[in-house]
Design a protein around this motif. Sequence first.
Motif, PDB file in Angstrom:
ATOM      1  N   THR A  64       4.376   6.526  -2.327  1.00  0.00           N
ATOM      2  CA  THR A  64       2.946   6.244  -2.418  1.00  0.00           C
ATOM      3  C   THR A  64       2.760   4.794  -2.001  1.00  0.00           C
ATOM      4  O   THR A  64       3.726   4.026  -1.970  1.00  0.00           O
ATOM      5  CB  THR A  64       2.437   6.415  -3.873  1.00  0.00           C
ATOM      6  OG1 THR A  64       3.329   5.725  -4.743  1.00  0.00           O
ATOM      7  CG2 THR A  64       2.358   7.880  -4.271  1.00  0.00           C
ATOM      8  N   CYS A  65       1.532   4.444  -1.695  1.00  0.00           N
ATOM      9  CA  CYS A  65       1.231   3.091  -1.259  1.00  0.00           C
ATOM     10  C   CYS A  65       1.438   2.110  -2.414  1.00  0.00           C
ATOM     11  O   CYS A  65       0.864   2.292  -3.489  1.00  0.00           O
ATOM     12  CB  CYS A  65      -0.213   3.040  -0.772  1.00  0.00           C
ATOM     13  SG  CYS A  65      -0.778   1.395  -0.363  1.00  0.00           S
ATOM     14  N   PRO A  66       2.261   1.063  -2.236  1.00  0.00           N
ATOM     15  CA  PRO A  66       2.484   0.094  -3.312  1.00  0.00           C
ATOM     16  C   PRO A  66       1.196  -0.669  -3.653  1.00  0.00           C
ATOM     17  O   PRO A  66       1.066  -1.195  -4.749  1.00  0.00           O
ATOM     18  CB  PRO A  66       3.521  -0.868  -2.739  1.00  0.00           C
ATOM     19  CG  PRO A  66       4.009  -0.275  -1.459  1.00  0.00           C
ATOM     20  CD  PRO A  66       3.023   0.751  -1.019  1.00  0.00           C
ATOM     21  N   GLU A  67       0.243  -0.721  -2.726  1.00  0.00           N
ATOM     22  CA  GLU A  67      -1.012  -1.425  -2.964  1.00  0.00           C
ATOM     23  C   GLU A  67      -1.982  -0.616  -3.801  1.00  0.00           C
ATOM     24  O   GLU A  67      -2.560  -1.095  -4.761  1.00  0.00           O
ATOM     25  CB  GLU A  67      -1.685  -1.746  -1.622  1.00  0.00           C
ATOM     26  CG  GLU A  67      -1.216  -3.023  -0.974  1.00  0.00           C
ATOM     27  CD  GLU A  67      -1.349  -4.239  -1.888  1.00  0.00           C
ATOM     28  OE1 GLU A  67      -0.307  -4.890  -2.101  1.00  0.00           O
ATOM     29  OE2 GLU A  67      -2.451  -4.508  -2.395  1.00  0.00           O
ATOM     30  N   CYS A  68      -2.184   0.665  -3.389  1.00  0.00           N
ATOM     31  CA  CYS A  68      -3.271   1.425  -4.003  1.00  0.00           C
ATOM     32  C   CYS A  68      -2.846   2.781  -4.561  1.00  0.00           C
ATOM     33  O   CYS A  68      -3.653   3.494  -5.140  1.00  0.00           O
ATOM     34  CB  CYS A  68      -4.403   1.621  -2.987  1.00  0.00           C
ATOM     35  SG  CYS A  68      -4.056   2.896  -1.770  1.00  0.00           S
ATOM     36  N   GLY A  69      -1.593   3.164  -4.365  1.00  0.00           N
ATOM     37  CA  GLY A  69      -1.135   4.446  -4.903  1.00  0.00           C
ATOM     38  C   GLY A  69      -1.495   5.644  -4.043  1.00  0.00           C
ATOM     39  O   GLY A  69      -1.230   6.781  -4.419  1.00  0.00           O
ATOM     40  N   GLY A  70      -2.086   5.398  -2.880  1.00  0.00           N
ATOM     41  CA  GLY A  70      -2.472   6.504  -1.999  1.00  0.00           C
ATOM     42  C   GLY A  70      -1.270   7.214  -1.389  1.00  0.00           C
ATOM     43  O   GLY A  70      -0.155   6.697  -1.430  1.00  0.00           O
ATOM     44  N   VAL A  71      -1.495   8.427  -0.829  1.00  0.00           N
ATOM     45  CA  VAL A  71      -0.386   9.128  -0.184  1.00  0.00           C
ATOM     46  C   VAL A  71      -0.165   8.581   1.227  1.00  0.00           C
ATOM     47  O   VAL A  71      -1.061   8.018   1.844  1.00  0.00           O
ATOM     48  CB  VAL A  71      -0.579  10.666  -0.100  1.00  0.00           C
ATOM     49  CG1 VAL A  71      -0.438  11.322  -1.449  1.00  0.00           C
ATOM     50  CG2 VAL A  71      -1.875  11.015   0.582  1.00  0.00           C
ATOM     51  N   ARG A 131       1.929   4.815   6.780  1.00  0.00           N
ATOM     52  CA  ARG A 131       0.516   4.446   6.818  1.00  0.00           C
ATOM     53  C   ARG A 131      -0.149   5.060   5.582  1.00  0.00           C
ATOM     54  O   ARG A 131      -0.024   6.258   5.315  1.00  0.00           O
ATOM     55  CB  ARG A 131      -0.120   5.016   8.087  1.00  0.00           C
ATOM     56  CG  ARG A 131      -1.563   4.637   8.321  1.00  0.00           C
ATOM     57  CD  ARG A 131      -1.956   5.019   9.740  1.00  0.00           C
ATOM     58  NE  ARG A 131      -1.613   6.417  10.036  1.00  0.00           N
ATOM     59  CZ  ARG A 131      -2.487   7.424   9.974  1.00  0.00           C
ATOM     60  NH1 ARG A 131      -3.738   7.217   9.652  1.00  0.00           N
ATOM     61  NH2 ARG A 131      -2.113   8.664  10.261  1.00  0.00           N
ATOM     62  N   CYS A 132      -0.835   4.224   4.798  1.00  0.00           N
ATOM     63  CA  CYS A 132      -1.520   4.729   3.603  1.00  0.00           C
ATOM     64  C   CYS A 132      -2.827   5.394   4.018  1.00  0.00           C
ATOM     65  O   CYS A 132      -3.624   4.821   4.753  1.00  0.00           O
ATOM     66  CB  CYS A 132      -1.810   3.589   2.635  1.00  0.00           C
ATOM     67  SG  CYS A 132      -2.884   4.096   1.285  1.00  0.00           S
ATOM     68  N   LEU A 133      -3.062   6.607   3.526  1.00  0.00           N
ATOM     69  CA  LEU A 133      -4.268   7.336   3.924  1.00  0.00           C
ATOM     70  C   LEU A 133      -5.507   6.848   3.185  1.00  0.00           C
ATOM     71  O   LEU A 133      -6.624   7.160   3.568  1.00  0.00           O
ATOM     72  CB  LEU A 133      -4.092   8.843   3.686  1.00  0.00           C
ATOM     73  CG  LEU A 133      -3.012   9.557   4.507  1.00  0.00           C
ATOM     74  CD1 LEU A 133      -3.184  11.056   4.444  1.00  0.00           C
ATOM     75  CD2 LEU A 133      -2.998   9.096   5.957  1.00  0.00           C
ATOM     76  N   SER A 134      -5.309   6.076   2.093  1.00  0.00           N
ATOM     77  CA  SER A 134      -6.474   5.575   1.354  1.00  0.00           C
ATOM     78  C   SER A 134      -6.898   4.196   1.843  1.00  0.00           C
ATOM     79  O   SER A 134      -7.990   4.027   2.350  1.00  0.00           O
ATOM     80  CB  SER A 134      -6.176   5.504  -0.142  1.00  0.00           C
ATOM     81  OG  SER A 134      -5.782   6.771  -0.603  1.00  0.00           O
ATOM     82  N   CYS A 135      -5.998   3.193   1.716  1.00  0.00           N
ATOM     83  CA  CYS A 135      -6.411   1.827   2.054  1.00  0.00           C
ATOM     84  C   CYS A 135      -6.024   1.421   3.465  1.00  0.00           C
ATOM     85  O   CYS A 135      -6.358   0.325   3.910  1.00  0.00           O
ATOM     86  CB  CYS A 135      -5.854   0.840   1.035  1.00  0.00           C
ATOM     87  SG  CYS A 135      -4.095   0.533   1.233  1.00  0.00           S
ATOM     88  N   ARG A 136      -5.305   2.327   4.180  1.00  0.00           N
ATOM     89  CA  ARG A 136      -4.961   2.093   5.599  1.00  0.00           C
ATOM     90  C   ARG A 136      -3.885   1.043   5.803  1.00  0.00           C
ATOM     91  O   ARG A 136      -3.574   0.688   6.943  1.00  0.00           O
ATOM     92  CB  ARG A 136      -6.188   1.693   6.436  1.00  0.00           C
ATOM     93  CG  ARG A 136      -7.328   2.642   6.362  1.00  0.00           C
ATOM     94  CD  ARG A 136      -7.205   3.682   7.446  1.00  0.00           C
ATOM     95  NE  ARG A 136      -7.596   4.999   6.935  1.00  0.00           N
ATOM     96  CZ  ARG A 136      -7.321   6.142   7.537  1.00  0.00           C
ATOM     97  NH1 ARG A 136      -6.624   6.148   8.646  1.00  0.00           N
ATOM     98  NH2 ARG A 136      -7.697   7.282   7.026  1.00  0.00           N
TER      99      ARG A 136
HETATM  100 ZN   LIG Z   1      -2.952   2.123   0.058  1.00  0.00          ZN
END
Ligand SMILES: [Zn+2]
Length: 497
Positions: free
Chosen positions: A41-48, A25-30
Amino acid sequence: MKLQEFPMVVRPYILPSIGGRMEYRCLSCRLRHTIDELLYTCPECGGVLLIQDLDEEKKKKRPGEMWRKIFDYRRMSTLPALKGVFTFHEFIAPVIPLDRILYLGEGHTPLVAANTSLEKQIGLPFFFKNEGQNPSASFKDRGMACALSYLNYLIGRKGWKQVLAVCASTGDTSASAALYAAYLGERVRSAVLLPKGKVTPQQLSQPLGSGAAVLEVPGVFDDCMKVVEYLADHYPVALLNSKNAWRILGQETYAFEVAQALDYDLEHTVVFIPIGNAGNITAVISGFLKLYRYGLIAVLPKIIGVQSHHANPVYRYYLEPRKEKRKFRPVQVKPSVAQAAMIGNPVSMPRVIQLVEEYNQTAGKQKIFVVEVTEQSIMDHMLLANRNGHIACTQGGESLAGLVQALKQKKVSRQERAVLNATAHALKFSGFQEMYFENTFPREFGIRPKKRFQNRPLTVSAGQKRAMTPTKRKGKDRSYQQFIEKIALQVVELLGI
Ligand SMILES: [Zn+2]
Ligand SMILES: *Cc1c(COP(=O)(O)O)cnc(C)c1O
């Protein structure tokens, strides 16, 4: 104990059922992502990322009391796969089959109570949990056992011939990664990036001994981390830093064990964690939340993060009391004896921010704090602890210094009890002890040794330069007898016998 000898109530559950559904689960974009790929990292937004168990609701149907029984009895199982952090299989990584799990003796580290004299000096009862008694002598083995077991599982499923595992390290991550990778042999090649001159000789010897490629980089940990992130983004490598969410799951077992060792009664209990890259405090917060949700504990313990004034970005962040006004700013680190926590830009900061919110909300009041301690206080308290029978490393000293500071600031009262994380073995950091004893700290540490803690070997020479050896005819050698006597008398004098 043999499976058929467990009491009927727990027998069907001693062997965990394998499977279930988990996802990143991406902590930035969910956004959610499948765990079938290695993601950091999230492939969409780079979030952790954190890993979520999608079967929680189903598992919650089993009462907390039953879970406690299962985990307590399971410790008597002789099955290697269940002896380490995977005692808590259902709570960390239920998707990993038992035959893919690595067990090198990690976890179930002792909780050692302070003796009465030390307890009196500090002002409340407390324990050290000795993470230095893990196989590579730090808590990192908890996370590595989980991350490498998962990797081992993926390798089997995907039919990969060989994987290159990389990590940046302040010393202990590389020691642990190299050890677990070495156990997997040909299947996992390991490479570690270290800040040149900023890990201790003992820590450097560990990945070298395990056969890893050791790459020394000019700079500090934060620079090594950037290089490793670049590699993970552009090349097919497995990243073993705590950015790897499987490590967080393994390290949650620290919280499970604290609860288990205290009979799941965490009222008036305060847990101290030194913070570096903030992976460990993330795991501990997440672990206690899990126990609470599953009904194993009725009270969330207080958690206090500790940072040195030479590497204090998390402390600074929480100095601002108003949530909306807080802004995270990385800091430039200065030399620290808590070298394993000498990190200015912690990768897990977004996880911490989110989990601290959730923890305090669940508890209904503020239960997580961060305190700052001086380099001087870290060394003094490490030595004080070890003079009372502990084996705390400098980061363990930081935990005790944090307890003293928290008492002073009334974040902790004398009616509570504390559990301090001694995150590694004292021997890894003996060089700092030597600098203290010999008064050779470089000025930027700002440490002045206290006489009462200093200790050094005394030479007993009996006036001669070389050792004497007895001649073959035992007991007949007068000069040798005289030599022994002279030495003995000098020992008597030195010790005031
Ligand atoms: Zn993300
Ligand atoms: C890694 C490490 C820390 C810091 O833990 P983080 O998860 O990076 O916050 C503290 N002490 C020791 C001995 C370590 O190896």
